[in-house]
Design a protein around this motif. Sequence first.
Motif, PDB file in Angstrom:
ATOM      1  N   ASP A  15     102.961  61.377 -44.517  1.00  0.00           N
ATOM      2  CA  ASP A  15     102.535  62.319 -43.482  1.00  0.00           C
ATOM      3  C   ASP A  15     101.044  62.644 -43.465  1.00  0.00           C
ATOM      4  OD1 ASP A  15     102.354  63.790 -45.784  1.00  0.00           O
ATOM      5  OD2 ASP A  15     103.545  65.487 -45.060  1.00  0.00           O
ATOM      6  N   HIS A  16     100.259  61.977 -44.314  1.00  0.00           N
ATOM      7  CA  HIS A  16      98.818  62.238 -44.278  1.00  0.00           C
ATOM      8  C   HIS A  16      98.034  61.052 -44.849  1.00  0.00           C
ATOM      9  CE1 HIS A  16      99.581  63.441 -48.521  1.00  0.00           C
ATOM     10  NE2 HIS A  16      98.345  63.011 -48.696  1.00  0.00           N
ATOM     11  N   ALA A  17      96.755  61.066 -44.563  1.00  0.00           N
ATOM     12  CA  ALA A  17      95.859  60.045 -45.109  1.00  0.00           C
ATOM     13  C   ALA A  17      94.570  60.733 -45.562  1.00  0.00           C
ATOM     14  CB  ALA A  17      95.539  58.983 -44.058  1.00  0.00           C
ATOM     15  N   VAL A  18      93.873  60.099 -46.484  1.00  0.00           N
ATOM     16  CA  VAL A  18      92.561  60.589 -46.909  1.00  0.00           C
ATOM     17  C   VAL A  18      91.529  59.563 -46.455  1.00  0.00           C
ATOM     18  CG1 VAL A  18      91.070  61.193 -48.850  1.00  0.00           C
ATOM     19  CG2 VAL A  18      93.508  61.834 -48.885  1.00  0.00           C
ATOM     20  N   ILE A  19      90.580  60.026 -45.636  1.00  0.00           N
ATOM     21  CA  ILE A  19      89.524  59.159 -45.114  1.00  0.00           C
ATOM     22  C   ILE A  19      88.227  59.488 -45.843  1.00  0.00           C
ATOM     23  CG2 ILE A  19      88.354  58.327 -43.038  1.00  0.00           C
ATOM     24  CD1 ILE A  19      91.383  58.078 -42.862  1.00  0.00           C
ATOM     25  N   ASP A  20      87.638  58.488 -46.482  1.00  0.00           N
ATOM     26  CA  ASP A  20      86.372  58.664 -47.202  1.00  0.00           C
ATOM     27  C   ASP A  20      85.219  58.417 -46.242  1.00  0.00           C
ATOM     28  OD1 ASP A  20      84.016  58.263 -48.711  1.00  0.00           O
ATOM     29  OD2 ASP A  20      85.166  57.603 -50.450  1.00  0.00           O
ATOM     30  N   VAL A  21      84.505  59.494 -45.900  1.00  0.00           N
ATOM     31  CA  VAL A  21      83.355  59.393 -45.006  1.00  0.00           C
ATOM     32  C   VAL A  21      82.096  59.688 -45.816  1.00  0.00           C
ATOM     33  CG1 VAL A  21      82.269  60.235 -42.884  1.00  0.00           C
ATOM     34  CG2 VAL A  21      84.769  60.172 -43.068  1.00  0.00           C
ATOM     35  N   ASN A  22      81.376  58.632 -46.190  1.00  0.00           N
ATOM     36  CA  ASN A  22      80.147  58.774 -46.986  1.00  0.00           C
ATOM     37  C   ASN A  22      80.364  59.588 -48.256  1.00  0.00           C
ATOM     38  OD1 ASN A  22      78.642  57.317 -45.049  1.00  0.00           O
ATOM     39  ND2 ASN A  22      78.343  59.179 -43.838  1.00  0.00           N
ATOM     40  N   GLY A  23      81.479  59.317 -48.936  1.00  0.00           N
ATOM     41  CA  GLY A  23      81.742  59.975 -50.210  1.00  0.00           C
ATOM     42  C   GLY A  23      82.512  61.274 -50.122  1.00  0.00           C
ATOM     43  N   VAL A  24      82.760  61.758 -48.918  1.00  0.00           N
ATOM     44  CA  VAL A  24      83.548  62.982 -48.736  1.00  0.00           C
ATOM     45  C   VAL A  24      84.941  62.582 -48.247  1.00  0.00           C
ATOM     46  CG1 VAL A  24      83.753  65.179 -47.509  1.00  0.00           C
ATOM     47  CG2 VAL A  24      81.490  64.325 -48.166  1.00  0.00           C
ATOM     48  N   GLY A  25      85.971  63.035 -48.961  1.00  0.00           N
ATOM     49  CA  GLY A  25      87.340  62.680 -48.577  1.00  0.00           C
ATOM     50  C   GLY A  25      87.959  63.733 -47.674  1.00  0.00           C
ATOM     51  N   TYR A  26      88.299  63.336 -46.453  1.00  0.00           N
ATOM     52  CA  TYR A  26      88.949  64.235 -45.503  1.00  0.00           C
ATOM     53  C   TYR A  26      90.447  63.964 -45.494  1.00  0.00           C
ATOM     54  CZ  TYR A  26      84.326  65.288 -43.570  1.00  0.00           C
ATOM     55  OH  TYR A  26      83.028  65.689 -43.403  1.00  0.00           O
ATOM     56  N   LEU A  27      91.249  64.995 -45.781  1.00  0.00           N
ATOM     57  CA  LEU A  27      92.692  64.850 -45.717  1.00  0.00           C
ATOM     58  C   LEU A  27      93.120  65.163 -44.294  1.00  0.00           C
ATOM     59  CD1 LEU A  27      95.338  65.969 -48.263  1.00  0.00           C
ATOM     60  CD2 LEU A  27      95.693  66.443 -45.844  1.00  0.00           C
ATOM     61  N   VAL A  28      93.754  64.201 -43.650  1.00  0.00           N
ATOM     62  CA  VAL A  28      94.210  64.393 -42.274  1.00  0.00           C
ATOM     63  C   VAL A  28      95.723  64.212 -42.205  1.00  0.00           C
ATOM     64  CG1 VAL A  28      92.029  63.734 -41.185  1.00  0.00           C
ATOM     65  CG2 VAL A  28      93.712  61.976 -41.668  1.00  0.00           C
ATOM     66  N   LEU A  29      96.397  65.202 -41.639  1.00  0.00           N
ATOM     67  CA  LEU A  29      97.820  65.058 -41.359  1.00  0.00           C
ATOM     68  C   LEU A  29      97.968  64.096 -40.191  1.00  0.00           C
ATOM     69  CD1 LEU A  29      98.875  68.822 -41.534  1.00  0.00           C
ATOM     70  CD2 LEU A  29      99.141  67.087 -43.314  1.00  0.00           C
ATOM     71  N   ALA A  30      99.036  63.330 -40.151  1.00  0.00           N
ATOM     72  CA  ALA A  30      99.176  62.328 -39.085  1.00  0.00           C
ATOM     73  C   ALA A  30     100.632  61.942 -38.902  1.00  0.00           C
ATOM     74  CB  ALA A  30      98.345  61.087 -39.413  1.00  0.00           C
ATOM     75  N   SER A  31     100.926  61.400 -37.723  1.00  0.00           N
ATOM     76  CA  SER A  31     102.266  60.866 -37.459  1.00  0.00           C
ATOM     77  C   SER A  31     102.437  59.564 -38.237  1.00  0.00           C
ATOM     78  CB  SER A  31     102.437  60.598 -35.965  1.00  0.00           C
ATOM     79  OG  SER A  31     101.607  59.518 -35.554  1.00  0.00           O
ATOM     80  N   SER A  32     103.680  59.170 -38.449  1.00  0.00           N
ATOM     81  CA  SER A  32     103.927  57.907 -39.149  1.00  0.00           C
ATOM     82  C   SER A  32     103.370  56.733 -38.348  1.00  0.00           C
ATOM     83  CB  SER A  32     105.436  57.714 -39.378  1.00  0.00           C
ATOM     84  OG  SER A  32     106.135  57.703 -38.151  1.00  0.00           O
ATOM     85  N   ARG A  33     103.310  56.903 -37.023  1.00  0.00           N
ATOM     86  CA  ARG A  33     102.777  55.849 -36.157  1.00  0.00           C
ATOM     87  C   ARG A  33     101.282  55.637 -36.432  1.00  0.00           C
ATOM     88  NH1 ARG A  33     105.902  54.197 -32.245  1.00  0.00           N
ATOM     89  NH2 ARG A  33     107.128  56.094 -32.356  1.00  0.00           N
TER      90      ARG A  33
END
Length: 200
Positions: A15-33
Amino acid sequence: MIAKLRGLLDSFSADHAVIDVNGVGYLVLASSRTISALGAIGNDVTVHTEMQVSQDDIRLIGFATSEERDWFRLLTSVQGVGSRVALGILSALTGDELHRAIASGDKAMVARAQGVGPKLAQRIVNELKDKAGGVVLGSGGSPVSIVPAGNHSADAVSALLNLGFRPADASVAVAQAEVELGADASFDALVRVALKKSAR
């Protein structure tokens, strides 16, 4: 307001992913799609985002497409639909399926989503029929047709618009015709049935 993130996919779960943007990890909730669309860890990814701020929480919701984000905004405008329920609906149904379900009043299809009972499904269909019958509000607030351009459905909507139909009414009529005739219906058949349905 954070509207978009581009970076490396650091990790993900159901239900979520962590996106590394220039060394900062953003946790984003998301649909399975959306999670599925991101691909493998280490991929360069871009997600459209919606930030929700409450007294005790800040949430970042991620979407593979701006269309999915538009649907999320519409769904969460319905009383009783929070971010997790909206993501559950977007996990269970594509934008096109959701569009058809709302346009045809098919609450059973909406109720397939986890956390959505019959009463809530009925409320979603009722409240969004006028708002999203065939259009989704784009980021600028202007109506954007969600019928794919270049197919018979889009051509049929265009034909009804030329006859003086309002955009939402034209899209609803064509969506109902497509539900009745099937996705491979011809342009002529779609227009004919859509006109019959709108005349009722």
